[in-house]
Design a protein around this motif. Structure first.
Motif: not given
Length: 258
Positions: A205-207, A215-219
């Motif tokens: 995902m970073q690449n 980050r949306i999935l986390q918060e």
């Protein structure tokens, strides 16, 4: 230093992670001050809207591309960024370099328990790390002078600033003439990652430039609107910048004469 790449007017220094580490290490070895800012899509939007932050970025010693989309879009703006230089990755590298070279580090920011956990983990991985001092980020504005005095008394070579944006940039700017630390490196939420409180996106995902989606999935409640608004604003700014420049950066360059 190579000529900065400008995306929507915002300057970004086209350095690799290794080159950035080399600059930071050289600053300590040669005893000159170096202030870093990390540039991502959200920072470019703020750069266009916040005159104070724009001045801080323009005057910074190192502006690093902390966002994969910037690497992708740089050619549209007539430049090239060799790779993403992520703030968390650079902090990890500089902690390791500091342990290897005997440099003194100071961590400022984050919640007290998170900061303590991050430092414990760093010291476990790097037993020779010299932690000159720490201070959490929850202090009153009236206490800033005392915090600066505490940092200076610790004589750190590198100050890691774990505040949010633009608080960390404003803080560096307010104390640009007060701080004795040679390298001032904003790390934002990287201390939370180091403490294990926040998980980073998987490498793929970073690449793929999808760390924002992680980050949306986390918060989701806190982050979805922020990223939707910011990413849309950036794409609009980029499109307008290309239109007003007449898409000159996309035209083939003339062959040299002679």
């Amino acid at each position: 230093m190579p000529t900065p790449v400008r995306i929507c007017g915002c300057p970004i220094d086209p350095l690799t992670r290794d080159e950035a580490v080399g600059r930071l290490v050289a600053a300590v070895a040669e005893r000159w001050r170096l202030r870093i800012v990390f540039i991502n899509v959200a920072k470019i939007v703020r750069y266009r809207r916040d005159p104070r932050l724009r001045r801080i970025i323009d005057e910074a010693d190192l502006r690093l591309a902390d966002g994969k989309p910037l690497v992708w879009f740089a050619p549209l703006c007539g430049g090239r960024l060799p790779e993403r230089v992520n703030g968390t990755d650079l902090m990890e590298r500089m902690v390791a370099e500091s342990a290897r070279r005997g440099l003194r580090v100071f961590f400022l920011g984050a919640r007290p328990e998170v900061l303590a956990q991050a430092v414990r983990r760093f010291c476990a991985r790097h037993p020779r790390l010299v932690v000159a001092g720490t201070h959490h980020g929850y202090f009153d504005p009236d206490a800033e002078g005392a915090v600066v005095s505490r940092i200076n008394a610790a004589r750190p070579d590198i100050l890691f600033l774990a505040f949010g944006t633009p608080a960390k940039e404003y803080w560096m700017d307010r104390h640009r003439d007060d701080l004795a630390a040679l390298v001032q490196q904003p790390v934002g939420g990287s201390v939370d990652v180091a403490a294990g409180v926040t998980r980073r996106a998987p490498k793929w995902m970073q690449n793929a430039g999808l760390e924002w989606f992680w980050r949306i999935l986390q918060e989701p409640r806190r982050m979805w609107k922020r990223y939707l608004v910011t990413n849309t604003a950036f794409l609009a700014m980029l499109a307008w910048s290309l239109v007003t420049s007449g898409f000159r950066s996309l035209l083939p360059r003339s062959a040299p004469r002679g």
